[in-house]
Enzyme design. Structure first.
Site, short mmCIF file in Angstrom:
data_model
loop_
_atom_site.label_atom_id
_atom_site.label_comp_id
_atom_site.label_asym_id
_atom_site.label_seq_id
_atom_site.Cartn_x
_atom_site.Cartn_y
_atom_site.Cartn_z
N ILE A 127 -12.95 -13.73 54.94
CA ILE A 127 -13.79 -13.19 53.86
C ILE A 127 -13.26 -11.85 53.38
O ILE A 127 -12.99 -10.95 54.18
CB ILE A 127 -15.25 -13.04 54.34
CG1 ILE A 127 -15.82 -14.41 54.77
CG2 ILE A 127 -16.12 -12.41 53.26
CD1 ILE A 127 -15.83 -15.47 53.69
N LYS A 128 -13.12 -11.77 52.07
CA LYS A 128 -12.62 -10.53 51.47
C LYS A 128 -13.79 -9.81 50.80
O LYS A 128 -14.53 -10.42 50.02
CB LYS A 128 -11.56 -10.91 50.43
CG LYS A 128 -10.55 -9.84 50.12
CD LYS A 128 -9.54 -10.45 49.14
CE LYS A 128 -8.41 -9.53 48.84
NZ LYS A 128 -7.59 -10.03 47.73
N VAL A 129 -13.95 -8.54 51.16
CA VAL A 129 -15.06 -7.77 50.57
C VAL A 129 -14.50 -6.47 49.98
O VAL A 129 -13.51 -5.93 50.47
CB VAL A 129 -16.17 -7.43 51.60
CG1 VAL A 129 -16.69 -8.67 52.31
CG2 VAL A 129 -15.69 -6.40 52.62
#
Ligand code: E4P
Length: 218
Positions: free
Chosen positions: A82-84
């Site tokens: 997951i990229k935030v």
């Protein structure tokens, strides 16, 4: 050092994966828009092509909504990362996902202090954007150097430095010299790493001389 491909172009990712050089993939909303593909379908297809981490970026801005999107993306495949974005909500979501054993890539990093915060939040990767810093006259690789030194000062910080916004083979050489853990490369930059005119010239001469021997090996 790990090589990721920074692309949402399935064919380009497949071609590079066939070279055995691809350890993972990063995408972002701009790359997905450019691909014209359905996001979740695209991520599923990339995850099938590459066994390593495939970064899929959330687009919500508050932590709870980011976590909801993250669950949707994590359900696609085991290797989704997951990229935030590097915001307080992004860091809050990072902590929560890291506590669940999920890999998070914290993106849009432009300062050493931001990288320190991401590491404290439990990010698996920090993505400093070297090309975009260079674009505004700042020192992209200087940032990589600073982050390397800071992380090495505190061995309990386990975040890996994922050099992003890589624009040239020179960026790659500098990142490797500094000791970055990963670089994510646009397909054309990854392909260009092999180029040297003396390799081409040398091979041409060897083949011409070999022809003169009249021999064959197999
Ligand atoms: C990677 O995760 C980033 O999305 C990407 O490297 C950004 O690159 P750009 O600055 O060339 O858009």
């Amino acid at each position: 050092m790990q090589f990721f491909v920074d692309s949402a172009d399935l064919q380009a990712i497949k071609d590079l994966a066939d070279t055995g050089m691809v350890d993972g993939v990063t995408t972002n909303p701009s790359l997905v828009a450019k691909s014209g593909q359905d996001f979740k379908t695209l991520i599923a297809e990339i995850c099938d092509l590459v066994p390593g981490p495939v970064s899929a970026e959330v687009t919500a801005l508050d932590a709870d909504a980011m976590l909801k999107e993250a669950d949707e993306l994590l359900a696609i495949a085991e290797n989704v990362c997951i990229k935030v974005p590097l915001t307080w909500d992004g860091l809050k979501a990072t902590r929560s996902l890291a506590d669940r054993g999920k890999k998070v890539n914290v993106t849009l990093c432009f300062s050493a202090n931001q990288a320190l915060l991401a590491a404290k939040a439990g990010a698996a990767y920090i993505s400093p954007f070297v090309g975009r810093l260079d674009d505004i006259g700042a020192d992209g690789m200087g940032l990589i150097s600073d982050i390397r030194q800071i992380y090495d000062n505190y061995p309990d910080l386990e975040t890996e430095i994922l050099v992003a916004s890589v624009r040239s083979p020179e960026h790659m050489r500098a990142a490797a010299l500094i000791g970055a853990d990963v670089a994510t490369l646009p397909p054309e930059v990854l392909r260009s790493l092999i180029a040297h005119p003396l390799t081409d010239k040398g091979l041409e001469a060897f083949l011409a001389d070999w022809k003169k021997t009249g021999q064959s090996i197999a």
